[in-house]
Design a protein around this motif. Sequence first.
Motif, PDB file in Angstrom:
ATOM      1  N   ASN A  38       0.777  -1.181  -0.094  1.00 52.38           N
ATOM      2  CA  ASN A  38       0.046   0.067   0.082  1.00 52.38           C
ATOM      3  C   ASN A  38       0.731   1.252  -0.045  1.00 52.38           C
ATOM      4  N   GLY A  39       1.960   1.226   0.661  1.00 50.25           N
ATOM      5  CA  GLY A  39       2.835   2.198   0.796  1.00 50.25           C
ATOM      6  C   GLY A  39       3.441   2.728  -0.715  1.00 50.25           C
ATOM      7  N   TYR A  40       4.028   1.306  -1.308  1.00 46.01           N
ATOM      8  CA  TYR A  40       4.326   1.585  -2.423  1.00 46.01           C
ATOM      9  C   TYR A  40       3.416   2.235  -3.601  1.00 46.01           C
ATOM     10  N   ILE A  41       2.330   1.738  -3.687  1.00 45.91           N
ATOM     11  CA  ILE A  41       1.104   2.339  -4.343  1.00 45.91           C
ATOM     12  C   ILE A  41       0.657   3.688  -4.231  1.00 45.91           C
ATOM     13  N   ARG A  42       0.963   3.930  -2.992  1.00 44.81           N
ATOM     14  CA  ARG A  42       0.680   5.499  -2.515  1.00 44.81           C
ATOM     15  C   ARG A  42       1.699   6.318  -2.885  1.00 44.81           C
ATOM     16  N   ASP A  43       2.886   5.913  -2.836  1.00 46.59           N
ATOM     17  CA  ASP A  43       4.012   6.814  -3.388  1.00 46.59           C
ATOM     18  C   ASP A  43       3.964   6.867  -4.953  1.00 46.59           C
ATOM     19  N   ALA A  44       3.605   5.733  -5.485  1.00 47.98           N
ATOM     20  CA  ALA A  44       3.624   5.679  -6.768  1.00 47.98           C
ATOM     21  C   ALA A  44       2.557   6.667  -7.379  1.00 47.98           C
ATOM     22  N   LYS A  46       1.376   9.250  -6.257  1.00 50.66           N
ATOM     23  CA  LYS A  46       1.805  10.894  -5.835  1.00 50.66           C
ATOM     24  C   LYS A  46       2.716  11.229  -6.994  1.00 50.66           C
ATOM     25  N   ALA A  47       3.521  10.310  -7.744  1.00 49.44           N
ATOM     26  CA  ALA A  47       4.608  10.516  -8.245  1.00 49.44           C
ATOM     27  C   ALA A  47       3.875  10.723  -9.838  1.00 49.44           C
ATOM     28  N   SER A  48       2.915  10.360 -10.094  1.00 47.85           N
ATOM     29  CA  SER A  48       2.240  10.408 -11.242  1.00 47.85           C
ATOM     30  C   SER A  48       1.537  11.742 -11.633  1.00 47.85           C
ATOM     31  N   GLN A  49       1.351  12.509 -10.303  1.00 40.81           N
ATOM     32  CA  GLN A  49       0.406  13.846 -10.422  1.00 40.81           C
ATOM     33  C   GLN A  49       1.455  14.925 -10.825  1.00 40.81           C
ATOM     34  N   PRO A  50       0.770  15.732 -11.701  1.00 39.62           N
ATOM     35  CA  PRO A  50       1.631  16.994 -12.310  1.00 39.62           C
ATOM     36  C   PRO A  50       2.628  17.622 -11.365  1.00 39.62           C
ATOM     37  N   VAL A  58       3.960  20.262 -15.321  1.00 39.18           N
ATOM     38  CA  VAL A  58       4.455  19.246 -16.350  1.00 39.18           C
ATOM     39  C   VAL A  58       3.895  17.950 -15.898  1.00 39.18           C
ATOM     40  N   ASN A  59       3.808  16.997 -16.585  1.00 39.71           N
ATOM     41  CA  ASN A  59       3.473  15.432 -16.449  1.00 39.71           C
ATOM     42  C   ASN A  59       4.854  14.872 -16.219  1.00 39.71           C
ATOM     43  N   PRO A  60       5.089  14.495 -15.153  1.00 39.64           N
ATOM     44  CA  PRO A  60       6.240  13.705 -14.562  1.00 39.64           C
ATOM     45  C   PRO A  60       6.783  12.466 -15.536  1.00 39.64           C
ATOM     46  N   GLN A  61       5.894  11.798 -16.173  1.00 39.84           N
ATOM     47  CA  GLN A  61       5.970  10.480 -16.823  1.00 39.84           C
ATOM     48  C   GLN A  61       6.605  11.053 -18.419  1.00 39.84           C
ATOM     49  N   THR A  62       5.828  12.073 -18.870  1.00 34.86           N
ATOM     50  CA  THR A  62       6.236  12.323 -20.488  1.00 34.86           C
ATOM     51  C   THR A  62       7.110  13.462 -20.495  1.00 34.86           C
ATOM     52  N   GLY A  63       6.880  14.475 -19.433  1.00 36.34           N
ATOM     53  CA  GLY A  63       7.872  15.551 -19.592  1.00 36.34           C
ATOM     54  C   GLY A  63       7.153  16.704 -20.371  1.00 36.34           C
ATOM     55  N   GLN A  64       5.707  16.346 -20.710  1.00 39.49           N
ATOM     56  CA  GLN A  64       4.809  17.129 -21.681  1.00 39.49           C
ATOM     57  C   GLN A  64       4.182  18.330 -20.698  1.00 39.49           C
ATOM     58  N   VAL A  65       4.314  19.626 -21.152  1.00 39.52           N
ATOM     59  CA  VAL A  65       3.770  20.829 -20.400  1.00 39.52           C
ATOM     60  C   VAL A  65       2.301  20.792 -20.358  1.00 39.52           C
ATOM     61  N   ILE A  66       1.562  20.733 -19.265  1.00 39.22           N
ATOM     62  CA  ILE A  66       0.223  20.786 -19.095  1.00 39.22           C
ATOM     63  C   ILE A  66      -0.256  22.040 -19.343  1.00 39.22           C
ATOM     64  N   GLY A  67       0.268  22.975 -18.558  1.00 41.22           N
ATOM     65  CA  GLY A  67      -0.112  24.551 -18.226  1.00 41.22           C
ATOM     66  C   GLY A  67       0.868  25.431 -18.080  1.00 41.22           C
ATOM     67  N   ASP A  68       0.826  26.582 -18.471  1.00 35.57           N
ATOM     68  CA  ASP A  68       1.880  27.530 -18.543  1.00 35.57           C
ATOM     69  C   ASP A  68       1.562  28.584 -17.748  1.00 35.57           C
ATOM     70  N   TYR A  69       2.122  28.845 -16.455  1.00 32.75           N
ATOM     71  CA  TYR A  69       1.535  29.890 -15.486  1.00 32.75           C
ATOM     72  C   TYR A  69       2.647  30.925 -15.369  1.00 32.75           C
ATOM     73  N   ARG A  70       3.797  31.043 -16.364  1.00 27.34           N
ATOM     74  CA  ARG A  70       4.820  31.930 -16.295  1.00 27.34           C
ATOM     75  C   ARG A  70       4.286  33.415 -16.205  1.00 27.34           C
ATOM     76  N   THR A  71       3.187  33.603 -17.035  1.00 29.93           N
ATOM     77  CA  THR A  71       2.651  35.027 -17.200  1.00 29.93           C
ATOM     78  C   THR A  71       1.242  35.015 -16.488  1.00 29.93           C
TER      79      THR A  71
END
Length: 80
Positions: A38-44, A46-50, A58-71
């Motif tokens: 359960n701890g492994y699944i919980r940690d995994a 969390k890692a899949s959240q942007p 950014v999507n941590p698995q693909t590196g794709q930018v999901i949203g840009d909030y710099r401006t």
Amino acid sequence: MNIGQRPTMPKTFNWLTQERGVDPGMALLMVRDPDLLNGYIRDASKASQPIEVNGQLVNPQTGQVIGDYRTPDKPTAPIS
């Protein structure tokens, strides 16, 4: 079937080792210890959240930018 062995153990073991790349020894410990699994699944999960990188979401698995909030006055989310 051994006492205490769950019927899903082989499926869980295969999922951990083949799909998640977990070491077989660690996978065996996880299928025998529900708290560890359960701890492994919980940690995994969390890692899949942007994550935020320099004002971009950014999507941590693909590196794709999901949203840009710099401006702040012109946020672009979600990015297609």
